[in-house]
Design an enzyme around this catalytic site. Structure first.
Site, mmCIF file in Angstrom:
data_model
loop_
_atom_site.group_PDB
_atom_site.id
_atom_site.type_symbol
_atom_site.label_atom_id
_atom_site.label_comp_id
_atom_site.label_asym_id
_atom_site.label_seq_id
_atom_site.Cartn_x
_atom_site.Cartn_y
_atom_site.Cartn_z
ATOM 1 N N HIS A 1 0.759 -1.313 -0.025
ATOM 2 C CA HIS A 1 -0.087 0.164 0.123
ATOM 3 C C HIS A 1 0.800 1.191 0.172
ATOM 4 O O HIS A 1 0.166 2.267 -0.251
ATOM 5 C CB HIS A 1 -0.825 0.032 1.250
ATOM 6 C CG HIS A 1 -1.997 -1.073 1.457
ATOM 7 N ND1 HIS A 1 -2.737 -1.396 0.301
ATOM 8 C CD2 HIS A 1 -2.300 -1.943 2.252
ATOM 9 C CE1 HIS A 1 -3.510 -2.426 0.701
ATOM 10 N NE2 HIS A 1 -3.318 -2.772 1.925
HETATM 11 O O1 ZLS Z 1 -2.773 -5.103 2.778
HETATM 12 O O2 ZLS Z 1 -9.817 0.091 7.127
HETATM 13 C C1 ZLS Z 1 -9.041 0.913 7.384
HETATM 14 C C2 ZLS Z 1 -9.089 2.439 7.751
HETATM 15 C C3 ZLS Z 1 -9.794 2.831 8.979
HETATM 16 C C4 ZLS Z 1 -10.630 1.688 9.844
HETATM 17 C C5 ZLS Z 1 -9.655 1.312 11.025
HETATM 18 N N1 ZLS Z 1 -9.043 2.523 11.741
HETATM 19 C C6 ZLS Z 1 -8.201 1.860 12.645
HETATM 20 C C7 ZLS Z 1 -8.179 3.182 10.502
HETATM 21 C C8 ZLS Z 1 -9.272 4.080 9.709
HETATM 22 C C9 ZLS Z 1 -10.391 3.136 7.727
HETATM 23 N N2 ZLS Z 1 -7.617 0.358 7.562
HETATM 24 C C10 ZLS Z 1 -7.541 -0.956 7.229
HETATM 25 C C11 ZLS Z 1 -5.752 -1.099 6.834
HETATM 26 C C12 ZLS Z 1 -5.537 -2.563 6.283
HETATM 27 C C13 ZLS Z 1 -4.292 -2.537 5.856
HETATM 28 C C14 ZLS Z 1 -4.050 -4.107 5.484
HETATM 29 C C15 ZLS Z 1 -2.311 -4.018 4.994
HETATM 30 C C16 ZLS Z 1 -2.140 -5.478 4.060
HETATM 31 O O3 ZLS Z 1 -2.527 -6.553 4.841
HETATM 32 C C17 ZLS Z 1 -0.645 -5.480 3.738
HETATM 33 C C18 ZLS Z 1 0.203 -5.310 4.770
HETATM 34 C C19 ZLS Z 1 -7.710 -1.568 8.555
HETATM 35 N N3 ZLS Z 1 -8.080 -2.693 8.639
HETATM 36 C C20 ZLS Z 1 -8.141 -3.200 9.914
HETATM 37 C C21 ZLS Z 1 -7.490 -2.213 10.802
HETATM 38 N N4 ZLS Z 1 -6.903 -1.293 9.638
HETATM 39 C C22 ZLS Z 1 -7.175 -2.064 12.239
HETATM 40 C C23 ZLS Z 1 -7.906 -3.309 12.866
HETATM 41 C C24 ZLS Z 1 -7.742 -3.144 14.452
HETATM 42 C C25 ZLS Z 1 -7.051 -2.150 14.976
HETATM 43 C C26 ZLS Z 1 -6.358 -1.732 16.238
HETATM 44 C C27 ZLS Z 1 -5.062 -0.982 16.122
HETATM 45 C C28 ZLS Z 1 -5.521 -0.175 14.988
HETATM 46 C C29 ZLS Z 1 -6.752 0.517 15.714
HETATM 47 C C30 ZLS Z 1 -7.282 -0.726 16.691
HETATM 48 C C31 ZLS Z 1 -6.361 -1.262 14.138
HETATM 49 C C32 ZLS Z 1 -6.676 -1.124 12.744
HETATM 50 ZN ZN ZN Z 2 -3.888 -7.361 3.408
#
Ligand code: ZLS
Ligand code: ZN
Ligand code: CA
Length: 393
Positions: free
Chosen positions: A146
């Site tokens: 990403h």
């Molecule tokens: O491809 O969905 C999002 C963005 C948000 C929702 C989640 N919050 C925390 C931030 C804003 C819209 N982000 C995704 C990113 C997924 C990245 C995948 C990487 C890869 O596998 C390659 C390495 C996301 N999904 C889940 C989370 N973020 C997430 C779940 C749980 C937590 C804990 C730590 C942090 C906050 C609470 C977090 C993120």
């Molecule tokens: Zn992923």
């Protein structure tokens, strides 16, 4: 004593940097760098290390990172202070510089070292492919698809895959990038939007409003403006929850088979994000180790030089299972390894809670309902075939 022997006629190299595991994104953050240690010790407990060339790569230099990333972004990444208490709650701070310091991309101790090590692992793999010392190079510490040239995104800060592909392009006329992580490989796709020397193909869960990053629809095939040579060179396979091994293998082989026939790559980069497995903390698919590994087997069967990257994967024991199995596929010994995880490893401690005889291939997690109809998958294949009519090498 192991029955694993070196593959005949080709070389596999394993690029591993043990310092990466010491970095922590924060207690509740889903990305756990120690899944790399789990993978490595499982690979060693089967004796697979004796069948490969093993390297401990140096970190990528600032100049090497500059091949893709901007100076202002790298300078900030290299000097920003870690946050004493990483935030765990959703953070919608619009002032984040380069998208750094939110909950997805926290600022932690040693962040720049971690990023340059991941870049170093993938660059090392690419160099071994370029100088033909290796035919299959494995970089489980890479796969951070990403990251943008000037922005962190979705747990990724440095795009090690883009760096590796840029290195391959010095020796290879055409590189095919394949991405089986459950998320869309947007950073790699965007980096090569304007060239016809790289074709990208991502399989992912697609739900623009509810699933990250929201891009990668069937019709997103690269900008079609002013004779862009890169138009039609981005292939996307959007999927719904719960896809099974059988459907995925069929789709993967039809799509990749056609792409290889038309694009005729001279090298392949395969991102093997393990969050597409059943039971993943973030993912939505129903793949088993066999289904995920079948993609690696198929690509290996094409007989082209290839780099295998890691990526996502948020249920660490399953990540280690899949990546150890895929290391075996690369070596060609997957039929000869004991399905019961070896007794003598520290590693087995982690699996005791599952059963007395934990299996390598049987992953943990509830199956999800399959929301992919055969009709829809057929339409996807049809569209991909149409796109590829524009591609002629
Ligand atoms: O491809 O969905 C999002 C963005 C948000 C929702 C989640 N919050 C925390 C931030 C804003 C819209 N982000 C995704 C990113 C997924 C990245 C995948 C990487 C890869 O596998 C390659 C390495 C996301 N999904 C889940 C989370 N973020 C997430 C779940 C749980 C937590 C804990 C730590 C942090 C906050 C609470 C977090 C993120
Ligand atoms: Zn992923
Ligand atoms: Ca993907």
């Amino acid at each position: 004593i192991s029955n694993i022997t070196r593959p005949k006629g080709y070389n596999v190299s394993f690029h591993y940097q043990p310092e990466m595991e010491k970095h922590h994104f924060g207690q509740t953050h889903p990305m756990k760098p120690w899944r790399l240690t789990l993978t490595k010790s499982l690979v060693m407990s089967y004796g697979m290390n004796f069948a490969m060339d093993n390297y401990t790569p140096r970190a990528a230099t600032y100049e090497e990172l500059r091949d893709f990333h901007t100076q202002d972004y790298l300078d900030f990444l290299a000097t920003v202070a870690p946050e004493p208490v990483p935030r765990d709650l959703d953070n919608h701070n619009p002032d984040l510089k380069f998208n750094l310091g939110g909950s997805d991309c926290p600022l932690f101790e040693g962040l720049f070292d971690y990023c340059s090590m991941s870049g170093g692992v993938s660059l090392d793999a690419a160099r071994k492919i370029c100088n033909k010392e290796s035919d299959i190079a494995i970089a489980w510490g890479g796969g951070l698809h990403h990251a943008k040239k000037s922005e962190a995104s979705g747990f990724c800060y440095i795009n090690d895959i883009v760096l590796a592909i840029l290195q391959l392009l010095r020796h290879h006329p055409r590189v095919l990038y394949i991405d089986i992580d459950v998320h869309h490989g947007d950073g790699v796709e965007e980096a090569f939007f304007s060239t016809d020397r790289v074709m990208t193909c991502s399989f992912h869960k697609y739900d623009p409003l509810n699933f990250f990053p929201g891009t990668g629809g069937l019709d997103d095939n690269g900008p079609k403006n002013e004779h862009n040579p890169g138009a039609h060179h981005a292939i996307n396979v959007p999927l719904n929850d719960g896809i099974t091994d059988e459907q995925y293998a069929w789709l993967f082989q039809s799509v990749i088979g056609k792409i290889v026939e038309k694009f005729r790559p001279t090298a392949i980069c395969l991102q093997c994000g393990a969050d597409s497995l059943a039971g993943d903390r973030i993912g939505r698919f129903n793949l088993q180790v066999q289904g995920h590994g079948a993609c690696v087997e198929y690509v290996k069967g094409l007989g082209l030089p290839m780099i295998i990257f890691g990526g996502g994967g948020y249920t660490p024991r399953n990540v280690a299972r899949a990546w150890a199995y895929e290391t075996a596929v690369a070596i060609g010994c997957q039929g000869r390894i004991d399905p019961v995880i070896p007794q003598h490893t520290v590693w087995r401690e982690h699996f005791r809670q599952e059963s007395l005889l934990p299996s390598l291939e049987q992953i943990v997690g509830e199956p999800r309902q399959n929301r992919n109809t055969q009709k829809r998958l057929q339409d996807v294949i049809q569209h991909v075939h149409e796109q590829l009519r524009f591609v002629n090498q």
